[in-house]
Every structure is written in structure tokens, then in C-alpha cells.
Design an enzyme around this catalytic site. Structure first.
Site: not given
Ligand code: ADP
Ligand code: MG
Length: 384
Positions: A123, A169
Site C-alpha cells: 500500500s 489501507d
Molecule cells: P501499492 O499501493 O500496492 O503499492 P498501487 O498500484 O496502489 O500499489 O500504488 C503504486 C503507485 O503509487 C505507483 O505506481 C506510483 O504511482 C505511486 N507511488 C508509490 N510510491 C511512490 C514513490 N516513492 N514515488 C512516486 N510514486 C510512488
Molecule cells: Mg495501492
């Protein structure tokens, strides 16, 4: 992280920023129970997303992603969804919500970065939303409560990221507590912190590095199957509104009235809710062995009754079952890929990983990755 958000912020803007840390989360037990109004047992983890913020005198706000080395210019008066960069949408959704509440923002600069693997089910998206809204609330003294922020963050995820997630989450990222998990009642949003005193044990995630395409269609199918179960059960027991209201006795009384598949789905959810309640007692007693058994039982149900596992996840759990130093293991998240969570003796992590990686590679031709996760605190200001 290559450079901390603080040093990057100072390099870019030459001023002292406010630093916010927002954690990701794991769910120890209670899978597919949230949308059935049941119980979950998440914990915030030590990995997360860090933000540096300060007000600016410009006519726009600038957000910089260290991870992608990318700026986004944000117009506070027009926070519409964008195609690119996708990460900006989490923030735009928050600004939209703040505007809709009539809260006044001034322009600001922001630098952010994270050490959470994205899309691994930890998340990172909730960490993005929760850290951002928390930072704005601090900076502009908006007077939002933690619950306001949780709901606004969830709104951003639903409407700007297009992911219709439950409340777990955002709740976990905002409310996490050091060395604690909590039991959350998804119906009332009542919650109870539980000590997560792991002693010599540690939480290890093994990532299958597969995501089967069934994931989203089957998720919707499961939601429908649960609803079908409720419709059938409520004919005999009108007080039943969701599977949360169903006891094992009620379910047995209705078994003949429903197709076996629907019965299996309902049985899993009813049992899983009970497992969360019992697992919370284990944690209070510090009985990790008993807690671990419930993790294995949860996996068994997810695999055989709810049918949301896959060969790769089942294999990693089978390897864990064969190890005397692993008290429990199960798939986590929606299913059809992603990670297993293992409660493992800290001295055995190295040897288990070495043999599991080799076995997994031989069987599937895929590299497994892994992360040790520690329970951590919720979104907070970082003071150094
Ligand atoms: P999860 O919540 O399971 O990690 P999601 O697909 O819901 O997966 O969210 C991931 C998205 O969040 C990435 O594709 C990106 O757009 C954004 N994200 C997460 N961490 C970062 C970060 N450190 N820098 C930039 N974008 C991020
Ligand atoms: Mg997510």
C-alpha cells in the site's frame, strides 16, 4: 534512498522543510473480510514514503518525485486528474477534497520519495495519500482529524486512482503504532491496538513476482458470490445483512439451500472473521505458535475454499510449512500472485531464503524477492 528528501529539498529551495513519514502496511490476518464488513488485523510497517514540505510565494505549487526525478506543477485551483505523471493523481485527489471542504491552501513546494516496493501489496498508494494530506494539515493548520484524513485519502484512491479499496489501507497508514498491530472492525471502524511482540521471530515477505490476470475479474466475482450467499442466508435469517452477521450455525443451517461454491466462499469468510478474533487473543497472550497456525489455516481457506491463491503462492507456503522455524505463513492481498507473509525465526531467514529462492527458481523459472518488515508507527512529523 540515494539522497534524503530533506537534503534534496534544501538543495532545490534553500529552506528548512517540514518532514513527514507515512508508512505502508501489512495485513497479518483477515483477508477478503473487509468488504464483508468483517475484521482485519493490519499493522503499519517501517517502510514508507517521506515528504519534505514548505510554503512558497510562487503562483503555483511544485512537487518533485525523487524516485522518478520528475517535477509536477500543481495549480491549487484546478486539481483535475492527469494522465501523466500517474503519481500526481493521489495528490490532486487530496487537493480536490480540501477545496470541496472550503479549506484554504497556500502554494507550497514538496519533495517526496519512498522505500516501499510499489504494487507489492504494501500500500504505497495509501502512504502517498496519507502523508500528503497529513503534511498539508500540519502546514496550513487545517484542523482535520485523523478520521477526516483517512476518509479523504480513501476518496482520492477511489476517484483519482480508480481503485475501490476498503478503508484498511489508509486507516493503517494513519493510525499505526510502533510494535503494534490492530484489530479493525470494518463495520463500525472500532479498533483495538494489539502488542506485536515478536521476540526472536520476524515478519518476512516472499514475493512470487507474478500477478495473474485473473486478479481483478475474480475479485469482483468473489464480491458477487458473497452477496449471493447473503441473499440466500437472509431468507432464513432476516437479520443477516452481510457475511459478518453470519455464525457457523446459521451457515450450516443454510448449506442445503446454496450451491457448493457459494457455501465454500461463505464458509471461508465466516471462518476467517473468527480467526481474526481468535488471533487477537493469541497476540494478547503472546502465543505466537498459535497465531502462526491461524496463518496457515487462513492460507488453506484462501486456497481451497475461496480459491484466490495460485500455484506459486501455494508452493511458497508449502516450503514454509516444511520449515520448523516458520510458525505461520499465508498469501496476503487479493490473490493470484503477490507475496506470502511468513512468521519466521530470525536466525533462519538466511537459510530459508537461500533454499526457497533456489527451489522456486527450479520449479517456476522465476526469481523470488523478499523483504523483512517491522511494525512501525503511523503518519508522523519527523524530528531530527
Ligand atoms: P501499492 O499501493 O500496492 O503499492 P498501487 O498500484 O496502489 O500499489 O500504488 C503504486 C503507485 O503509487 C505507483 O505506481 C506510483 O504511482 C505511486 N507511488 C508509490 N510510491 C511512490 C514513490 N516513492 N514515488 C512516486 N510514486 C510512488
Ligand atoms: Mg495501492
Amino acid at each position: 534512498m540515494k539522497l534524503s528528501v530533506k537534503s534534496k529539498f534544501i538543495e532545490l529551495y534553500n529552506s528548512e522543510p517540514l518532514i513527514i513519514h507515512a508508512p505502508g502496511r501489512i495485513n497479518l490476518i483477515g483477508e477478503h473480510t473487509d468488504y464483508n464488513n468483517g475484521y482485519v488485523m493490519p499493522a503499519a510497517i517501517h517502510m514508507g514514503v517521506q515528504f519534505a514540505f514548505a510554503t512558497s510565494h510562487h503562483t503555483h505549487s511544485l512537487i518533485y518525485s525523487l524516485k522518478y526525478d520528475q517535477f509536477y506543477t500543481l495549480d491549487l485551483n484546478a486539481p483535475d486528474k492527469v494522465e501523466n505523471p500517474a503519481w500526481a493523481n493521489y495528490f490532486l485527489g487530496i487537493v480536490h477534497q480540501l477545496n470541496a471542504k472550503g479549506l484554504r491552501l497556500e502554494n507550497f513546494n514538496c519533495v517526496f520519495d519512498g522505500d516501499l516496493p510499489t504494487g507489492a501489496g504494501l500500500s504505497s498508494s495509501a502512504a502517498m495519500e496519507c502523508g500528503f494530506i497529513f503534511g498539508l494539515n500540519e502546514m496550513f493548520q487545517l484542523g482535520l482529524t485523523q478520521f477526516d484524513m483517512i476518509h479523504m485519502a480513501q476518496w482520492a484512491e477511489h476517484n483519482y486512482a480508480g481503485v475501490k479499496c476498503g478503508i484498511m489501507d489508509q486507516f493503517s497508514s494513519m493510525m499505526g503504532k510502533d510494535n503494534h498491530a490492530f484489530m479493525l472492525d470494518c463495520r463500525s471502524l472500532e479498533y483495538e491496538y494489539l502488542p506485536l511482540d515478536l521476540g526472536n521471530y520476524t515478519l518476512l515477505l516472499c514475493d512470487t513476482n507474478v500477478k495473474h490476470s485473473l486478479a481483478s475479474s475474480e475479485y469482483n466475482t468473489r464480491r458477487n458470490e458473497c452477496q449471493q450467499g447473503v441473499t440466500i442466508i437472509s431468507k432464513k435469517f432476516p437479520e443477516v445483512k452481510t457475511l459478518r452477521d453470519v455464525t457457523p450455525v446459521m451457515l450450516t443451517a443454510c448449506q442445503q439451500d446454496m450451491p457448493p461454491v457459494i457455501y465454500n466462499r461463505c464458509r471461508f469468510v465466516v471462518e476467517e472473521n473468527n480467526r481474526v478474533v481468535e488471533a487477537s487473543r493469541d497476540l494478547k497472550k503472546g502465543d505466537l505458535a498459535s497465531f502462526g497456525k491461524k496463518m496457515f489455516a487462513a492460507h488453506d481457506g484462501l486456497s481451497k475454499l475461496y480459491e484466490v491463491s495460485c500455484a506459486e503462492l501455494d508452493y511458497l507456503v508449502q516450503l514454509a510449512t516444511a520449515s520448523a522455524d516458520i510458525l505461520g505463513a499465508r498469501m496476503i492481498g487479493g490473490g493470484f500472485g503477490g507475496c506470502t507473509l511468513n512468521l519466521i525465526h530470525q536466525n533462519s531467514v538466511g537459510t530459508f531464503l537461500e533454499s526457497a529462492r533456489a527451489a522456486y527458481r527450479t520449479k517456476f523459472g522465476i526469481e523470488m524477492s523478499s523483504y523483512i518488515v517491522k511494525p512501525g508507527k503511523g503518519v508522523s512529523v519527523v524530528i531530527d
